[in-house]
Scaffold this motif. Structure first.
Motif, PDB file in Angstrom:
ATOM      1  N   HIS A   7       0.794   4.091  -1.586  1.00  0.00           N
ATOM      2  CA  HIS A   7       0.018   5.270  -1.737  1.00  0.00           C
ATOM      3  C   HIS A   7      -0.315   5.910  -0.269  1.00  0.00           C
ATOM      4  CE1 HIS A   7      -2.542   1.711  -1.934  1.00  0.00           C
ATOM      5  NE2 HIS A   7      -3.661   2.617  -1.752  1.00  0.00           N
ATOM      6  N   THR A   8      -0.367   4.892   0.455  1.00  0.00           N
ATOM      7  CA  THR A   8      -0.825   5.085   2.098  1.00  0.00           C
ATOM      8  C   THR A   8       0.525   5.972   2.707  1.00  0.00           C
ATOM      9  OG1 THR A   8      -0.166   3.221   3.267  1.00  0.00           O
ATOM     10  CG2 THR A   8      -2.182   3.286   2.318  1.00  0.00           C
ATOM     11  N   GLN A   9       1.605   6.048   1.924  1.00  0.00           N
ATOM     12  CA  GLN A   9       2.927   6.624   2.618  1.00  0.00           C
ATOM     13  C   GLN A   9       2.814   8.183   2.162  1.00  0.00           C
ATOM     14  OE1 GLN A   9       4.646   4.835   5.066  1.00  0.00           O
ATOM     15  NE2 GLN A   9       2.697   3.776   4.817  1.00  0.00           N
ATOM     16  N   PRO A  53       0.958   0.618   8.356  1.00  0.00           N
ATOM     17  CA  PRO A  53       0.344   1.503   7.516  1.00  0.00           C
ATOM     18  C   PRO A  53      -1.369   1.817   7.816  1.00  0.00           C
ATOM     19  CG  PRO A  53       1.009  -0.306   6.311  1.00  0.00           C
ATOM     20  CD  PRO A  53       1.485  -0.675   7.478  1.00  0.00           C
ATOM     21  N   SER A  54      -1.692   3.108   8.030  1.00  0.00           N
ATOM     22  CA  SER A  54      -3.005   3.311   8.167  1.00  0.00           C
ATOM     23  C   SER A  54      -3.788   2.952   7.213  1.00  0.00           C
ATOM     24  CB  SER A  54      -3.343   4.640   8.477  1.00  0.00           C
ATOM     25  OG  SER A  54      -2.891   5.653   7.722  1.00  0.00           O
ATOM     26  N   GLY A  55      -5.079   2.539   7.327  1.00  0.00           N
ATOM     27  CA  GLY A  55      -5.875   2.120   6.309  1.00  0.00           C
ATOM     28  C   GLY A  55      -6.085   0.782   5.559  1.00  0.00           C
ATOM     29  N   THR A  56      -4.864  -0.147   6.378  1.00  0.00           N
ATOM     30  CA  THR A  56      -4.477  -1.294   5.527  1.00  0.00           C
ATOM     31  C   THR A  56      -5.008  -2.446   6.440  1.00  0.00           C
ATOM     32  OG1 THR A  56      -2.359  -1.509   6.357  1.00  0.00           O
ATOM     33  CG2 THR A  56      -2.691  -0.209   4.574  1.00  0.00           C
ATOM     34  N   ASN A 100       0.922  -1.356  -0.080  1.00  0.00           N
ATOM     35  CA  ASN A 100       0.095   0.072   0.069  1.00  0.00           C
ATOM     36  C   ASN A 100       0.934   1.198  -0.102  1.00  0.00           C
ATOM     37  OD1 ASN A 100      -3.050  -0.748   0.472  1.00  0.00           O
ATOM     38  ND2 ASN A 100      -1.873  -2.185   1.818  1.00  0.00           N
ATOM     39  N   GLU A 122      -2.746  -2.299   9.694  1.00  0.00           N
ATOM     40  CA  GLU A 122      -2.743  -0.910  10.249  1.00  0.00           C
ATOM     41  C   GLU A 122      -2.461  -1.326  11.975  1.00  0.00           C
ATOM     42  OE1 GLU A 122      -5.547   2.809  11.043  1.00  0.00           O
ATOM     43  OE2 GLU A 122      -6.366   1.180  10.150  1.00  0.00           O
ATOM     44  N   GLN A 173      -3.284   9.024  -1.887  1.00  0.00           N
ATOM     45  CA  GLN A 173      -4.200   8.286  -0.977  1.00  0.00           C
ATOM     46  C   GLN A 173      -5.585   7.779  -1.501  1.00  0.00           C
ATOM     47  OE1 GLN A 173      -4.052  10.435   2.658  1.00  0.00           O
ATOM     48  NE2 GLN A 173      -1.881   9.479   3.331  1.00  0.00           N
TER      49      GLN A 173
END
Length: 430
Positions: free
Chosen positions: A37-39, A160-163, A35, A166, A45
């Protein structure tokens, strides 16, 4: 800058995906596991990168059917059956929340898992998938390990948030699963500094898992390392290494970490542990009422807990892949889910037993042993986490199946060549 970089990589890959569908499998795993794009902090995002890659991959498969082959194996059909059963249980879902958004997510994961399995045929492609999983999870492991070292273990490592990964518990289990894959890659790296970097990365992943303060991950780590030792060809060397490093890691962690892990022995006094047991009992009671279909997706809410939980006020997620599947899909779903891991394990055992016949297949048993070690880590840690639909275990299944199919094909070709050679020799003698 990160948003631009990820966007450029994704769109630059599309022509290559259309030329060779296998690149779509690589990009899909990278996007879905790491993921990246979450970075970023901007437009990337919310970009539908996964959908773009999946769509391009499917179009490429339609345009180049010779580059795909359906793996007609028991595991593949079990995965299809499990996915279909999730659809059935959704029809009979009893919860007040709409299960369709989660069903859509699960079907995408399972569907693309089958797509990936249709695109992996050679040893090089198998090892590329291993590399992608290692890089995707190893990024967070190295980052988290360095954070643990810098902070002296005083703060928790998060994903990572939203995964899927998380939470601290979830990322810890993912990192435990990736360590055996890293160890498989070490002998494949020619440069000595590259080997050392991979060893260091594996160590940092293990340290980051400890730094998550996850009790379930601590148990999974112990199970994974024990099984790793059992599967190792050099038990003395690995045993000495583990005996030396494990105490150092434990001594490094601060007092609050030890206090957290010690609550395993006094779980009755821990609110989080008792909340999990309450959720497990809810799943058992629900399955007793709906043994075939369970309650469907989205059952962790006040209405369902008021009907089936011993403590209706203590609402928790399942916190166990086994009770999660039981509560959501009944005993039929649980049987299908467990059958997946039984069959994938049997596939690995078959490879270990048969691949040793040919020197050129020596890599296959090594890989399969590490895949089995990774699976053990997941099955132990998964007993305490709601990760039934986490995609990495399914990619491990794909790698296992692809390895078996390749070994079978190689053995058949070798047997055919041997027969032809014998016939040629017989004709020459005559």
């Amino acid at each position: 800058m990160r948003d631009i970089l990820v966007t450029l990589i994704v769109f630059a890959s599309l022509p290559y995906i259309f030329k060779r569908p296998f690149f779509g499998a690589v990009m899909w795993i990278w996007i879905s596991v790491m993921n990246p794009h979450t970075q970023g902090w901007g437009f990337a995002q919310n970009m539908p990168f996964a959908a773009i890659i999946a769509g391009t991959t499917v179009l490429s498969m339609m345009a180049k059917p010779k580059q795909i082959s359906f793996p007609n194996t028991g595991l593949t059909w079990l995965l299809i059956a499990f996915t279909a059963w999730i659809g059935v249980t959704t029809v009979f879902a009893i919860g007040p929340e709409d299960p369709l958004p989660l069903l859509n997510k699960v079907v995408k994961i399972m569907g693309m898992t089958i797509v990936v399995s249709m695109l992996v045929r050679t040893r090089k492609e198998i090892e590329i998938l291993v590399w992608v999983v290692v890089i995707s999870l190893g990024y967070y492991g190295v980052k988290g390990g360095l954070f643990t070292v810098r902070s002296g273990g005083a703060y928790r490592v998060w994903g990572p948030s939203g995964t899927f990964i998380e939470g601290n518990n979830e990322v810890a289990l993912a990192l435990i699963m990736v360590v055996p894959l890293m160890l498989y890659l070490v002998p494949l790296i020619a440069n000595k500094w590259g080997k050392r970097a991979m060893w260091a990365s594996a160590g940092l992943c293990a340290l980051a898992s400890l730094g998550s303060y996850s009790r379930g991950a601590a148990l999974a780590m112990a199970a994974m390392l024990s099984f790793l030792w059992l599967k190792s060809h050099n038990k003395l060397k690995l045993g000495v290494l583990l005996v030396m490093m494990a105490p150092l890691a434990l001594v490094f962690m601060p007092e609050q970490w030890h206090s957290r892990i010690d609550t395993i022995n006094n779980y009755e006094q821990d609110g989080s542990a008792m909340g999990r047991i309450n959720a497990w009992m809810m799943a058992i009671n629900l399955a007793a009422d709906h043994p075939l279909t369970g309650g469907g997706l989205q059952i962790y809410n006040a209405e369902i807990f008021s009907r089936y939980a011993p403590n209706p006020e203590d609402i928790h997620a399942a916190h166990s892949v086994y009770f999660q599947v039981l509560g959501e899909h009944g005993y039929v779903g649980l049987l299908l889910y467990l059958a997946l891991y039984f069959v994938v394990w049997r596939n690995g055992t078959w490879v270990i037993k048969n691949a040793g016949r040919l020197p050129e297949l020596e890599w296959a048993p090594r890989l399969v042993r590490m895949l089995q070690v990774s699976i053990v880590g997941f099955l132990v840690g998964g007993a305490f986490l709601s990760l039934a639909y986490f995609d990495v275990p399914y990619y491990i299944m794909v790698i296992m199946v692809a390895t078996r199919l390749l070994v079978e094909r190689t053995l058949r070709e070798h047997a055919t060549q041997k027969v032809l050679a014998q016939e040629k020799e017989a004709h020459s003698v005559a």
